[in-house]
Each structure stands twice: as C-alpha cells, then as structure tokens.
Design a protein around this motif. Structure first.
Motif, PDB file in Angstrom:
ATOM      1  N   ASP A 101      -0.166  -7.614  -0.958  1.00  0.00           N
ATOM      2  CA  ASP A 101      -1.308  -6.766  -0.605  1.00  0.00           C
ATOM      3  C   ASP A 101      -2.569  -7.618  -0.524  1.00  0.00           C
ATOM      4  OD1 ASP A 101      -2.536  -6.983  -3.226  1.00  0.00           O
ATOM      5  OD2 ASP A 101      -1.208  -5.397  -3.940  1.00  0.00           O
ATOM      6  N   LEU A 102      -3.620  -7.017   0.010  1.00  0.00           N
ATOM      7  CA  LEU A 102      -4.843  -7.773   0.295  1.00  0.00           C
ATOM      8  C   LEU A 102      -5.529  -8.276  -0.968  1.00  0.00           C
ATOM      9  CD1 LEU A 102      -6.914  -8.832   2.275  1.00  0.00           C
ATOM     10  CD2 LEU A 102      -7.960  -6.550   2.342  1.00  0.00           C
ATOM     11  N   GLN A 338      -3.421 -11.369   6.379  1.00  0.00           N
ATOM     12  CA  GLN A 338      -3.236 -10.305   5.381  1.00  0.00           C
ATOM     13  C   GLN A 338      -4.214  -9.167   5.629  1.00  0.00           C
ATOM     14  OE1 GLN A 338      -0.979 -11.330   2.526  1.00  0.00           O
ATOM     15  NE2 GLN A 338      -0.671  -9.126   2.496  1.00  0.00           N
ATOM     16  N   ARG A 339      -5.431  -9.478   6.036  1.00  0.00           N
ATOM     17  CA  ARG A 339      -6.422  -8.436   6.329  1.00  0.00           C
ATOM     18  C   ARG A 339      -5.997  -7.609   7.537  1.00  0.00           C
ATOM     19  NH1 ARG A 339     -11.343 -12.534   4.927  1.00  0.00           N
ATOM     20  NH2 ARG A 339     -11.729 -11.785   2.784  1.00  0.00           N
ATOM     21  N   ASP A 342      -3.224  -5.291   6.362  1.00  0.00           N
ATOM     22  CA  ASP A 342      -3.839  -4.205   5.606  1.00  0.00           C
ATOM     23  C   ASP A 342      -4.464  -3.187   6.555  1.00  0.00           C
ATOM     24  OD1 ASP A 342      -5.070  -3.140   2.959  1.00  0.00           O
ATOM     25  OD2 ASP A 342      -6.816  -3.456   4.253  1.00  0.00           O
ATOM     26  N   TYR A 345      -1.856  -0.892   8.301  1.00  0.00           N
ATOM     27  CA  TYR A 345      -1.380   0.200   7.462  1.00  0.00           C
ATOM     28  C   TYR A 345      -2.462   1.263   7.252  1.00  0.00           C
ATOM     29  CZ  TYR A 345       2.823  -2.523   6.437  1.00  0.00           C
ATOM     30  OH  TYR A 345       4.005  -3.209   6.542  1.00  0.00           O
ATOM     31  N   ARG A 346      -3.700   0.830   7.087  1.00  0.00           N
ATOM     32  CA  ARG A 346      -4.779   1.810   6.908  1.00  0.00           C
ATOM     33  C   ARG A 346      -4.993   2.619   8.181  1.00  0.00           C
ATOM     34  NH1 ARG A 346      -9.593  -0.030   6.470  1.00  0.00           N
ATOM     35  NH2 ARG A 346      -9.253  -2.289   6.754  1.00  0.00           N
TER      36      ARG A 346
END
Length: 357
Positions: A101-102, A338-339, A342, A345-346
């Motif tokens: 995760d971030l 990674q951002r 993230d 998914y958001r």
C-alpha cells in the motif's frame, strides 16, 4: 568495471529469491545467506547456493557481513525487510511493487532517503533490447515529445494459484494491477521519461476468479478449499500526466481476448511499437523525400547479452560494487508507480477520476 565481489543476502527464498541468487552466482558474486520462514525452503536454498540460512531477516542482518540484500517476500512484508536493511546501510533490490500500500511505500522511500545505501525496484522489463534502442533514439530527439502511450498487459487466462498470496489482498495489496499492472504502469511512464502524474480514472473488475467453470488451459489456477480470492482480475485506466500527456492502460489476469503485452508510444515526430520486455522495435515515421509518405522501420539483429531478471540483477550488482546508486528503477519511481496503483483503486471505488496523493 566491477570493483569488488558483492556479498548478497536474500530475504524470501521462493522462485524470485532463487532467481536473484542464481543470477548473482553466475555474475561472479557471492550469495552469503538467505532468510525464509519455511524450513524446507531454507534447506533447499542452503544446498543450492552453499549459503547460511535464517528463519528471520533480522538474524541474518545481525549475523552476516553483507554488502546488499534482495527482498522477494510477499508484498505485505517488503517494508520491514527493506527498511531494516537500509537502516544498516545495505543496498537493497526490492521486488515490485515497492509495497502492498501507499503508506508502506512512502516509509520505504523515507528510509532510503535517510540511508547510506540505496533502494532499487526490480522493474526488470525495462532491460530489453527494444527498450534500449528506443531510449537511445528518444535521447537523440527522434520521437519529439511522447504525448501518449497505449499500454497493454493482457493474459487470456493467467490467474495465479488461488490460495497463494497473489490472490489475497491482505498479503498482496491487490490483484492483476499489483501483480502485472505494476510493470505496465512503470514501463509506460519510463517510455515518457517519467512525467508527473496528475490524475487517474479507472475501473476494476472481478469476472473470472470466483467462477466454478473457470477454464485454465495453462494450469495456472490451483484452487484449494480454503482459497481466498478478494482481488480484481482486470482493470482499465486512463492516466493523465503533466502537459496533458496520457496513458491508456489495460491489464488482465483473464479476459476473452488474445494475450498481448503490446505498447505503442506516440510522439510528435515519430512513434514506436514494442512489447514489454521484448526484442523487436518498430518505429513509425513520415517524410517528404520524393513524395509525402509514411515509413515503418523495424529493428533487425542485435541483442543485449542479458535482459529481464538477469539484466536487472546485473545492473543492481554493478551499482553495489561501484558504490553508486543506479539511475534505473529508483525508489522514487517505484513510489510514483505505487501512487498510481493507489489512485486506480480509489478511482474504481469512487466511480470518478481522482488526483494522485
């Protein structure tokens, strides 16, 4: 020219840990030690590489004189192993993605910034003949500005074994996006010289992972009675970068379409098509010589000696031996990927475009 033989420790002694160890040995370095929680895996590693093995990485770090560490555990365990190595000043090769995760990825990046060692992320698909040729032409200005990349990593059927950590969100951080999409995101950004990413619109789907009638000709899928499948098996995303440069992303573990790892980079002066980690490059050009025309040029002959995992390991170990952090696959780039993950998914959860955090 290598200045010394690197003393390598490996954390996570499964397939990728063994791959790093084999590559290091073949490149003339020393695999000193390995750490893994599974006794049988430790025993096999010790026999194969003549290495001392440990149940936990902290004991290995304390008990061995190491130059570098390769971390190839499930994603949820990257942070502890990588940060502890960086705090000791070791150089680290971390498997992709940087973390599950971030927030965890950000802590790794902070540890790398404060360490005397460096952290490199194993985006091994960058090390290919087609990519090397593309980047040389790009540096010479041949393509002009790359304004769009069409990025595809599609498996017709290729869900990893259900019941393994790949399909359990707590351990992996996600499904197809985290497993193979991470390569596609990094590669697309790399072809564009890693511009700032501004926002993402994405849809994720789980269409095959729970099906009792799932067809699996390649025997990837190995469901057990207590199997966990709580991740996505495909995703579609539009990624907008600075100056309205864009990436269209298609990632699937399973889809009713042919396999493809095709990437197309569109530039203001020329374009190019290449496969992720591939050897063949085709450049799309135009001209006025004689008459207005288009021209497609395909790379012929020539190949790097080491590509993929072997090439990535070679560059990591050369950087360790030279005492200089590599420009390839930096921890900052890993954090950017990674951002994006993230944000995918958001966005999928919100049903709308989201800005990067």
């Amino acid at each position: 020219m290598r200045s010394k033989t690197v003393r390598l420790g490996v954390v996570g002694l499964g397939f990728m840990g063994q791959t790093h160890a084999t590559n290091a040995t073949e490149l003339g370095h020393e695999v000193v030690a390995g750490a893994d929680i599974v006794p049988e895996t430790r025993e096999k590693f010790a026999q194969s590489y003549g290495a001392t093995t440990y149940e936990d990485f902290a004991s290995m770090y304390d008990g061995e004189d190491l130059d570098a560490v390769a971390v190839s555990t499930p994603n949820a365990f990257h942070e502890d192993a990588v940060v502890a190595a960086l705090e000791r000043g070791y150089d680290v090769l971390c498997e992709k993605p940087l973390a599950n995760d971030l927030a965890s990825a950000e802590r790794i990046a902070a540890a790398a910034s404060a360490s005397d060692g460096f952290c490199m992320v194993n985006f091994h698909n960058r090390v290919s003949t087609a990519t090397e040729v593309f980047k040389e032409y790009q540096r010479a200005g041949h393509f002009g500005d790359i304004t769009h990349v069409d990025a595809n990593y599609v498996r017709r059927r290729g869900i990893p074994g259900v019941g393994s950590w790949f399909t359990e969100k707590e351990l992996s951080g996600g499904g197809a996006v985290v497993d193979i999409g991470v390569h596609a995101i990094d590669f697309a950004l790399y072809l564009m010289d890693y511009p700032a990413v501004e926002d993402v619109f994405a849809v994720t789907r789980t269409e095959f992972g729970h099906r009792d009638d799932y067809v699996d000709p390649g025997d990837w899928y190995d469901e057990t009675d207590d199997a966990v499948f709580d991740v996505e098996d495909s995703a579609t995303a539009m990624i907008r970068c600075a100056d309205d440069r864009t990436i269209s992303l298609e990632v699937t573990w399973a889809a009713n379409q042919p396999d493809t790892q095709a990437f197309v980079a569109r530039g203001t002066e020329a374009g190019a098509a290449l496969d992720l980690g591939g050897e063949e490059l085709t450049m799309f050009q135009s001209g006025t010589q004689g008459t207005d025309h288009t021209l497609d040029v395909t790379l012929a002959d020539g190949a790097l000696e080491r590509t993929g995992w072997a090439g990535s390991d070679e560059r990591f170990l050369e950087a360790v031996a030279a005492g200089e952090a590599p420009e390839l696959n930096t921890v900052e780039q890993g954090l950017t990927v990674q951002r994006v993950i993230d944000a995918i998914y958001r966005s999928a959860e919100a049903g709308e475009s989201v800005a990067l955090e």
